[in-house]
Design a protein around this motif. Structure first.
Motif, short mmCIF file in Angstrom:
data_model
loop_
_atom_site.label_atom_id
_atom_site.label_comp_id
_atom_site.label_asym_id
_atom_site.label_seq_id
_atom_site.Cartn_x
_atom_site.Cartn_y
_atom_site.Cartn_z
N VAL A 1 43.99 42.20 41.81
CA VAL A 1 43.77 41.21 40.76
C VAL A 1 42.98 41.87 39.64
CG1 VAL A 1 42.71 39.01 40.15
CG2 VAL A 1 43.82 39.26 42.37
N ALA A 2 43.43 41.67 38.41
CA ALA A 2 42.80 42.34 37.27
C ALA A 2 42.38 41.33 36.20
CB ALA A 2 43.75 43.35 36.66
N PHE A 3 41.17 41.55 35.66
CA PHE A 3 40.68 40.80 34.51
C PHE A 3 40.67 41.77 33.33
CE2 PHE A 3 39.05 38.65 38.21
CZ PHE A 3 39.20 37.31 37.91
N LYS A 4 41.52 41.49 32.36
CA LYS A 4 41.66 42.37 31.21
C LYS A 4 40.98 41.74 30.00
CE LYS A 4 45.14 44.38 28.10
NZ LYS A 4 46.59 44.44 27.77
N TYR A 5 39.99 42.47 29.45
CA TYR A 5 39.26 41.99 28.29
C TYR A 5 39.67 42.82 27.08
CZ TYR A 5 35.47 41.24 24.95
OH TYR A 5 34.75 40.96 23.80
N VAL A 6 39.95 42.13 25.98
CA VAL A 6 40.30 42.80 24.71
C VAL A 6 39.47 42.18 23.60
CG1 VAL A 6 42.11 43.17 22.99
CG2 VAL A 6 42.66 43.38 25.43
N SER A 7 38.91 43.04 22.74
CA SER A 7 38.26 42.57 21.52
C SER A 7 38.76 43.40 20.35
CB SER A 7 36.74 42.66 21.64
OG SER A 7 36.33 44.01 21.82
N THR A 8 38.61 42.87 19.16
CA THR A 8 39.04 43.58 17.95
C THR A 8 37.90 43.57 16.94
OG1 THR A 8 39.89 41.59 16.84
CG2 THR A 8 41.39 42.73 18.35
N THR A 9 38.09 44.23 15.86
CA THR A 9 37.05 44.27 14.82
C THR A 9 36.92 42.91 14.13
OG1 THR A 9 38.71 45.12 13.28
CG2 THR A 9 37.30 46.73 14.38
N SER A 10 37.85 42.00 14.38
CA SER A 10 37.76 40.67 13.76
C SER A 10 37.36 39.58 14.76
CB SER A 10 39.11 40.29 13.12
OG SER A 10 40.15 40.32 14.09
N GLY A 11 37.23 39.94 16.04
CA GLY A 11 36.84 38.93 17.02
C GLY A 11 36.45 39.57 18.34
N ALA A 12 35.22 39.27 18.80
CA ALA A 12 34.75 39.84 20.06
C ALA A 12 34.01 38.75 20.84
CB ALA A 12 33.85 41.04 19.82
N ALA A 13 34.74 38.03 21.68
CA ALA A 13 34.12 36.98 22.49
C ALA A 13 33.32 37.61 23.64
CB ALA A 13 35.19 36.06 23.04
N THR A 14 32.42 36.83 24.18
CA THR A 14 31.72 37.22 25.41
C THR A 14 32.29 36.39 26.56
OG1 THR A 14 29.68 37.75 24.23
CG2 THR A 14 29.51 37.30 26.59
N PHE A 15 32.65 37.08 27.63
CA PHE A 15 33.16 36.39 28.82
C PHE A 15 32.28 36.72 30.02
CE2 PHE A 15 37.19 35.29 26.82
CZ PHE A 15 37.57 34.17 27.54
N GLU A 16 32.08 35.71 30.87
CA GLU A 16 31.48 35.93 32.18
C GLU A 16 32.44 35.42 33.25
OE1 GLU A 16 27.35 34.79 32.74
OE2 GLU A 16 27.10 34.79 30.56
N ILE A 17 32.52 36.16 34.35
CA ILE A 17 33.39 35.81 35.48
C ILE A 17 32.53 35.73 36.74
CG2 ILE A 17 35.35 36.56 36.91
CD1 ILE A 17 36.16 35.74 34.10
N ASP A 18 32.80 34.74 37.57
CA ASP A 18 32.02 34.57 38.80
C ASP A 18 32.89 33.91 39.87
OD1 ASP A 18 29.87 34.79 40.45
OD2 ASP A 18 28.57 33.44 39.33
N ASN A 19 32.43 34.01 41.12
CA ASN A 19 33.03 33.33 42.26
C ASN A 19 34.53 33.61 42.39
OD1 ASN A 19 30.50 32.11 42.81
ND2 ASN A 19 30.94 30.52 41.31
N VAL A 20 34.86 34.88 42.36
CA VAL A 20 36.27 35.28 42.52
C VAL A 20 36.63 35.22 43.99
CG1 VAL A 20 37.98 37.06 42.05
CG2 VAL A 20 35.98 36.81 40.53
N LYS A 21 37.73 34.56 44.29
CA LYS A 21 38.11 34.40 45.70
C LYS A 21 39.63 34.41 45.82
CE LYS A 21 35.91 31.22 47.92
NZ LYS A 21 35.48 29.88 48.43
N VAL A 22 40.10 35.07 46.86
CA VAL A 22 41.51 35.02 47.26
C VAL A 22 41.53 34.52 48.69
CG1 VAL A 22 43.64 36.29 47.67
CG2 VAL A 22 42.20 36.87 45.69
N ALA A 23 42.27 33.43 48.92
CA ALA A 23 42.34 32.83 50.25
C ALA A 23 43.78 32.56 50.62
CB ALA A 23 41.54 31.54 50.30
N ALA A 24 44.05 32.59 51.91
CA ALA A 24 45.40 32.27 52.39
C ALA A 24 45.70 30.80 52.12
CB ALA A 24 45.53 32.57 53.86
N LYS A 25 46.95 30.51 51.83
CA LYS A 25 47.37 29.12 51.61
C LYS A 25 47.29 28.33 52.91
CE LYS A 25 50.62 28.58 47.79
NZ LYS A 25 52.03 28.43 47.47
#
Length: 436
Positions: free
Chosen positions: A412-436
Motif C-alpha cells: 500500500v502506497a501513500f503518494k504525496y505531490v506538491s508544486t510551487t503553486s500549492g503545498a498542502a500538509t497531510f498527516e496519516i494515522d491508524n493504517v490497517k489492513v484486515a481480512a474481510k
C-alpha cells in the motif's frame, strides 16, 4: 382386586410419563403443569418502576405505592447453575425484543432450580426497595438507608413462578458500541467478537478471584469486559482464540459496561480471528514497516507528535514557500496468502491548499523507485479529509477494498505531490489492513 389396582396405577404412570415427555420447557409459552399460576394482578411495568429512581438514595416501594399493591412481571435471563452469577436474578419484560430489565438481589443458592432461564416470574414489590448498585438498578429488601438481598426465608414470598416458561431470544447487536445503559440486565448477543489477548482461561485456575477478560468487536475495535467468577465451574477452561458470537447478560460496574455469561455455551467462537494483517499507528516512532522513496524535492515524510491519537506520519512540501515534491510512503510486503478478501482503512487530515494525497496498491513492487516501469500500481479511492482549515478534522478512509491482492503480497502506497503553486500538509494515522 389388588392386581387390577396395580395395573391401573401402572397405566396412569405411563400416561403421565408420555404427557410430560411431550413438554419442552424451552418452547415459547409452554405452561409448567407442576406450577400453579399465581392469582396476582400485575400493576406496573419494569420500566415504570425503574423510572421511580431519581439518581440517588433508595426507592421505598411501600411509599411509592401509596398503600396500593405494586407488582411487576418478567422473564428470567440469568442462571447461577455454573456459578458465574451470585445471588441475583436478572429479569426482562419480554422474552423477545425486550424494552427494560432489572436485577433482583436474592440471598439464595441454586436459584436456577426454581427460577430457570425463560421462567416468567411475578414480583410483589411491597416491602422491598430499589437502589443503584454501582451502576445497576437493583431490587432488594430495605435495611435502614441501604438495600440488601431478600433473605432466604422471604424471597419466595415476593418472587412467584408463573406456569409459563418461554424461549428467551437475545437482543442481537452489531457491535459493543451499540450496548446502552438500557440493555443492563438484558440478554444480548454480539457477533464478530474475540478476545483481546490470546490463550486465556475464563478465570484464574489457582484462586477464586473474579477476573476481567477483555473482548473486542471486529466491527470497530471497541472493547468490553467479560467478568468471570473465580467460583465458576468453567473458570479453568480456555477461551477460544477464534472469533464468533457471545451471548451474555449486560452488567455494569460504575462507568464500565460488562458482560456476564451463564456458561460456556454462551460463547461460540469458531471463525478465523479478525486481527489486522497490517497495523500502524506510528507509536513506535519509526518507519520500520515502510519503504520511503523521495522521488523529487528535499522534503520527506516524518513522524510528528500529533495524530489520531498522536503520533502520526506527516508530509509537507512547504519550506519558505511551496516546493516541488514527490514522496512515497510504501508498506513493506503484507502477506495475504490464504486470504480471500482484504480491507484497507486509515485516517487523514489535510491542512492548507495543494494537491490531494493519492493512495495506491501493488502486488509486485520491487523496492526501488515506485515509478519504475516494472511496478504496477492501482489507484484507490478512499475518503480523505477536505477541511483544509483545521488540524482536528481527522477523517476515516472508509473500507477500501484491496481484495485484488488476495492470495499474494500486498503493498500500500501513500503518494504525496506538491508544486510551487500549492503545498498542502497531510498527516496519516491508524493504517490497517484486515481480512474481510
Amino acid at each position: 382386586m389388588k392386581t387390577k389396582n396395580i395395573f391401573k396405577i401402572a397405566a396412569l404412570a405411563a400416561l403421565f410419563a408420555t404427557a410430560t415427555a411431550c413438554v419442552d420447557n424451552n418452547d415459547y409459552s409452554i405452561p409448567d403443569t407442576k406450577v400453579q399460576e399465581p392469582a396476582i394482578k400485575v400493576t406496573n411495568t419494569i420500566q415504570s418502576i425503574k423510572s421511580a429512581y431519581t439518581g440517588s438514595g433508595i426507592v421505598d416501594f411501600n411509599k411509592v405505592s401509596n398503600g396500593g399493591d405494586m407488582v411487576i412481571e418478567g422473564y428470567v435471563v440469568s442462571s447461577d447453575e455454573a456459578g458465574n452469577f451470585y445471588k441475583v436474578l436478572n429479569i426482562q419484560d419480554k422474552p423477545v425484543n425486550p424494552t427494560a430489565a432489572i436485577q433482583i438481589a436474592v440471598d439464595g443458592f441454586d436459584l436456577y432450580n426454581f427460577y430457570e432461564v425463560g421462567r416468567k416470574v411475578i414480583v410483589k414489590l411491597n416491602g422491598l426497595g430499589m437502589h443503584d448498585n454501582n451502576g445497576v438498578l437493583e431490587i432488594g429488601v430495605i435495611n435502614g438507608t441501604d438495600v440488601q438481598r431478600i433473605t432466604s426465608t422471604e424471597y419466595k414470598k415476593h418472587i412467584f413462578r408463573s406456569t409459563e416458561v418461554a424461549e428467551v431470544k437475545p437482543v442481537e447487536l452489531a457491535s459493543i458500541n451499540d450496548i446502552k445503559d438500557t440493555h443492563i440486565g438484558m440478554l444480548i448477543q454480539l457477533k464478530d467478537m474475540q478476545t483481546v489477548d490470546k490463550d486465556q482461561t475464563y478465570a484464574n485456575i489457582n484462586n477464586t478471584f473474579s477476573v476481567n477478560r477483555m473482548f473486542k468487536s471486529c466491527a470497530d475495535d471497541a472493547t468490553i469486559i467479560m467478568r468471570n467468577s473465580g467460583f465458576a465451574d468453567f473458570k479453568g477452561q480456555s477461551i477460544s482464540n477464534n472469533k464468533g458470537t457471545v451471548t451474555a447478560v449486560v452488567g455494569k460496574y460504575r462507568s464500565d459496561l460488562q458482560l456476564f455469561i451463564r456458561d460456556t455455551k454462551d460463547v461460540n467462537l469458531t471463525e478465523n480471528r479478525c486481527d489486522p494483517l497490517f497495523e500502524e499507528n506510528f507509536s513506535a516512532n519509526n518507519f520500520n514497516q515502510w519503504t520511503m522513496q523521495d522521488v523529487t524535492g528535499a522534503q520527506s515524510w516524518e513522524i510528528v507528535n500529533f495524530g489520531n491519537p498522536k503520533p502520526s506520519a506527516k508530509i509537507s512540501g512547504f519550506s519558505s514557500g511551496a516546493k516541488e515534491n514527490e514522496d512515497w510512503m510504501i508498506t513493506k510486503a503484507i502477506d495475504l496468502t490464504g486470504i480471500t478478501g482484504a480491507i484497507l482503512t486509515f485516517d487523514s487530515v489535510k491542512r492548507y491548499s495543494g494537491p490531494d494525497i493519492e493512495v495506491y496498491f501493488s502486488t509486485n513492487y520491487n523496492g526501488g523507485n515506485p515509478n519504475d516501469a516494472a511496478n504496477t500500481w492501482t489507484k484507490l479511492n478512499p475518503t480523505l479529509d477536505t477541511n483544509t482549515g483545521s488540524w482536528t478534522s481527522w477523517t476515516g478512509s472508509g473500507n477500501v477494498d484491496v481484495s485484488a491482492a488476495a492470495g499474494g503480497k500486498l503493498y500500500v502506497a501513500f503518494k504525496y505531490v506538491s508544486t510551487t503553486s500549492g503545498a498542502a500538509t497531510f498527516e496519516i494515522d491508524n493504517v490497517k489492513v484486515a481480512a474481510k
